[in-house]
Design a protein around this motif. Sequence first.
Motif, PDB file in Angstrom:
ATOM      1  N   SER A   1       0.809  -1.222   0.000  1.00  0.00           N
ATOM      2  CA  SER A   1       0.000   0.000   0.000  1.00  0.00           C
ATOM      3  C   SER A   1       0.845   1.276   0.000  1.00  0.00           C
ATOM      4  CB  SER A   1      -0.923  -0.005   1.216  1.00  0.00           C
ATOM      5  OG  SER A   1      -0.139  -0.060   2.398  1.00  0.00           O
ATOM      6  N   SER A   2       2.161   1.137   0.177  1.00  0.00           N
ATOM      7  CA  SER A   2       3.002   2.332   0.299  1.00  0.00           C
ATOM      8  C   SER A   2       3.508   2.858  -1.042  1.00  0.00           C
ATOM      9  CB  SER A   2       4.222   2.014   1.179  1.00  0.00           C
ATOM     10  OG  SER A   2       5.098   1.130   0.492  1.00  0.00           O
ATOM     11  N   ILE A   3       3.364   2.067  -2.114  1.00  0.00           N
ATOM     12  CA  ILE A   3       4.012   2.409  -3.387  1.00  0.00           C
ATOM     13  C   ILE A   3       3.441   3.698  -3.985  1.00  0.00           C
ATOM     14  CG2 ILE A   3       4.689   1.526  -5.662  1.00  0.00           C
ATOM     15  CD1 ILE A   3       5.590  -0.200  -3.188  1.00  0.00           C
TER      16      ILE A   3
ATOM     17  N   MET B   1       0.328   3.290 -18.243  1.00  0.00           N
ATOM     18  CA  MET B   1      -0.943   2.683 -18.646  1.00  0.00           C
ATOM     19  C   MET B   1      -2.102   3.616 -18.300  1.00  0.00           C
ATOM     20  SD  MET B   1      -2.292  -1.141 -17.795  1.00  0.00           S
ATOM     21  CE  MET B   1      -2.437  -0.884 -16.023  1.00  0.00           C
ATOM     22  N   ARG B   2      -2.070   4.184 -17.119  1.00  0.00           N
ATOM     23  CA  ARG B   2      -3.145   5.087 -16.705  1.00  0.00           C
ATOM     24  C   ARG B   2      -3.251   6.286 -17.644  1.00  0.00           C
ATOM     25  NH1 ARG B   2      -3.312   8.136 -10.912  1.00  0.00           N
ATOM     26  NH2 ARG B   2      -1.234   8.749 -11.596  1.00  0.00           N
TER      27      ARG B   2
ATOM     28  N   MET C   1      -5.333   1.018  -7.064  1.00  0.00           N
ATOM     29  CA  MET C   1      -5.449   2.399  -6.579  1.00  0.00           C
ATOM     30  C   MET C   1      -5.311   3.405  -7.713  1.00  0.00           C
ATOM     31  SD  MET C   1      -3.720   2.672  -2.806  1.00  0.00           S
ATOM     32  CE  MET C   1      -2.506   1.374  -2.734  1.00  0.00           C
ATOM     33  N   MET C   2      -4.381   3.158  -8.641  1.00  0.00           N
ATOM     34  CA  MET C   2      -4.131   4.140  -9.689  1.00  0.00           C
ATOM     35  C   MET C   2      -5.139   4.079 -10.831  1.00  0.00           C
ATOM     36  SD  MET C   2       0.016   4.124  -9.823  1.00  0.00           S
ATOM     37  CE  MET C   2       0.084   5.301 -11.190  1.00  0.00           C
TER      38      MET C   2
ATOM     39  N   LEU D   1      -4.446 -10.088 -13.460  1.00  0.00           N
ATOM     40  CA  LEU D   1      -5.188  -9.327 -12.452  1.00  0.00           C
ATOM     41  C   LEU D   1      -6.433  -8.834 -13.170  1.00  0.00           C
ATOM     42  CD1 LEU D   1      -5.681  -7.626  -9.891  1.00  0.00           C
ATOM     43  CD2 LEU D   1      -4.056  -5.955 -10.779  1.00  0.00           C
ATOM     44  N   LEU D   2      -7.596  -9.288 -12.726  1.00  0.00           N
ATOM     45  CA  LEU D   2      -8.836  -8.950 -13.432  1.00  0.00           C
ATOM     46  C   LEU D   2      -9.710  -8.014 -12.606  1.00  0.00           C
ATOM     47  CD1 LEU D   2      -9.788 -12.462 -14.883  1.00  0.00           C
ATOM     48  CD2 LEU D   2      -8.672 -10.557 -16.051  1.00  0.00           C
ATOM     49  N   GLY D   3     -10.367  -7.088 -13.283  1.00  0.00           N
ATOM     50  CA  GLY D   3     -11.307  -6.204 -12.605  1.00  0.00           C
ATOM     51  C   GLY D   3     -10.824  -4.777 -12.486  1.00  0.00           C
ATOM     52  N   VAL D   4      -9.552  -4.517 -12.858  1.00  0.00           N
ATOM     53  CA  VAL D   4      -9.081  -3.130 -12.813  1.00  0.00           C
ATOM     54  C   VAL D   4      -9.204  -2.502 -14.204  1.00  0.00           C
ATOM     55  CG1 VAL D   4      -7.472  -3.448 -10.887  1.00  0.00           C
ATOM     56  CG2 VAL D   4      -6.679  -3.790 -13.236  1.00  0.00           C
ATOM     57  N   ASN D   5      -9.238  -1.193 -14.228  1.00  0.00           N
ATOM     58  CA  ASN D   5      -9.268  -0.447 -15.485  1.00  0.00           C
ATOM     59  C   ASN D   5      -7.882  -0.431 -16.101  1.00  0.00           C
ATOM     60  OD1 ASN D   5     -11.869   0.521 -16.173  1.00  0.00           O
ATOM     61  ND2 ASN D   5     -11.807   1.864 -14.370  1.00  0.00           N
TER      62      ASN D   5
END
Lengths: 341, 341
Positions: free
Chosen positions: B74-76, B92-93, B115-116, B288-292
């Motif tokens: 969680s710190s990244i 990517m974002r 998070m991103m 990893l599924l479910g993220v944008n």
Amino acid sequence: MPVRIALDAMGGDFAPGNEVAGAVQALKLVPDDAEIILVGDETALVPLLRASGSPARISVVHAPDVVTMSDEPSSIVKQRKTSSLYVGIDLMREGKADAFVSGGNTGAVMATATMMCGRIQGVSRPTIGSFFPSRGNRPCLLMDIGANVDSKARFLVDFAIMGEIYCKLIQGVERPRVALLNVGEEETKGTEVVQEASAMLRARPINYVGFCEGRDILSGKFDVIVCDGFEGNIVLKFAESVLGFLKDKLKSYAKGSILRGLAMAAVAPMLKAALKDMDYQEYGGVPLLGVNGVVIIGHGSSSPKALANMIRRAVEVVDRDVNGHIRAAMASPTTPTARQA
Amino acid sequence: MPVRIALDAMGGDFAPGNEVAGAVQALKLVPDDAEIILVGDETALVPLLRASGSPARISVVHAPDVVTMSDEPSSIVKQRKTSSLYVGIDLMREGKADAFVSGGNTGAVMATATMMCGRIQGVSRPTIGSFFPSRGNRPCLLMDIGANVDSKARFLVDFAIMGEIYCKLIQGVERPRVALLNVGEEETKGTEVVQEASAMLRARPINYVGFCEGRDILSGKFDVIVCDGFEGNIVLKFAESVLGFLKDKLKSYAKGSILRGLAMAAVAPMLKAALKDMDYQEYGGVPLLGVNGVVIIGHGSSSPKALANMIRRAVEVVDRDVNGHIRAAMASPTTPTARQA
């Protein structure tokens, strides 16, 4: 007083042949005065016993009905009172036997024994464990392996306490290393239940060493690994499927090549011998802990040797008073400090 | 438009050597116009690329910092903005890359990407799955394997929906058989959560076939097996430990006997070949599924070949629009009847 073991002679897949043979073998493994009561259909059992020379220390108690693997566990107590499972457990409840051994329907044995004998005072839930082979010189007891799902933290704590006592008294481990199964070793990892159980276990006078992971089960680093029956059952059934899977992969690879076939033939007995300590039959069944009674459960396909080891194990559990120790632990205060006070 | 894959060139145990070699290998596996962006320390990457002939379709984006396996996931986002992990996901974002591939800290990749990039609308929790070998002719996707513990029923339902889409589009299985991992196949078995999830899945337009057990993971009977990350992680780590355990048992058995040693030497390459399909490196990482965003995660010790397969896999996930399908499924009504209406 001599120990008397009631054996469910109709429970296993090869009953009653394996059961009678197992009882006869067991006579060499148990104290000279120990007695074995075969519970089952006497018309089948008496001739088999006679063919084995009618050993003096083996008797028969008649029970015509047989509980099968597909019977509903909770139905036995009310509807199957003439079954070998019910009659055998009833002998124990009435004090006519000190222990009950079965290679039958695990869920039915567990439910019936719990309902008929009740729990040891202070035990939140009875539990069943299973032994896994390890890199160390002794197996690892994983518990629970399916008796309880959705366990609360205090159930896990009780599993740990009972597993530790069993490991100490029966496996002969002086100071068993007890761990909680989790997804990481760090203190912050895991479900709310394992978090809570871990905090509770730290206040107990046992050698609780913290969290461990799935990879640690075979590592030999722990003697007792505690988990809910949900993941315990899943990992046990997965483990049981691995060897068959590997064998089939090797077989299909060897097919179509004479050289590979020969190499396989050469290595097959080696594989078998090397994996001997993965054989649950060596471990003498698994204990149902937390009930007012001594119950040892084995695989449906238990060999005579496995059944003999289960009977020996039952005698040890009685002789070493595992239940007395559980009773005392459940009655004692929770912290080492409190215990000293 | 050509697909652009950002590769975390510093994440793995053998970075950046394996990463650069993997990127070069990947060029032969992906469409002719696909581009690969190596994210990491340019002073290390540029000379390695030059030594590989400076392929035109591989570029470098500088990121001097490296996230290690022991860094807190969680710190990244807040503290490690110059790390290859952060910079790669940020590409990517910003739309400068279509996918992110990493052999680094799985938890950190998962947390940072979530998070991103945020979740796909309607997805309760992103999830990571893993492929298990099977008796069938294709691997089984077990999911979740540790991203989520204490999952609610609707999380499991989302894992099933996303796993089914991945299996269909990427593994090419026409009608994936989806099951829920449980302690028995009977409808009444299991935890409250799996009971509820099962009822919810029956109302979904996927081929949900009911409960399965731990022994079914390797059976080839199911294409997607859904579970909470707690038991998924435990069974995955247990499985990863089995081969090493068996090898050691065989080795110690062979020791001290020349004949056994010879037999072992003969069978070793056979074992290796027979178990080739247990090699995760063949599967091209796990999604990893479910993220944008498209994220493929691999083992820390990924070989160049494994990394090349991961890059190819990422291109496929982009090209076949896995996320578009997930988005559509999450927006659609829950029952087949409703869907037809």
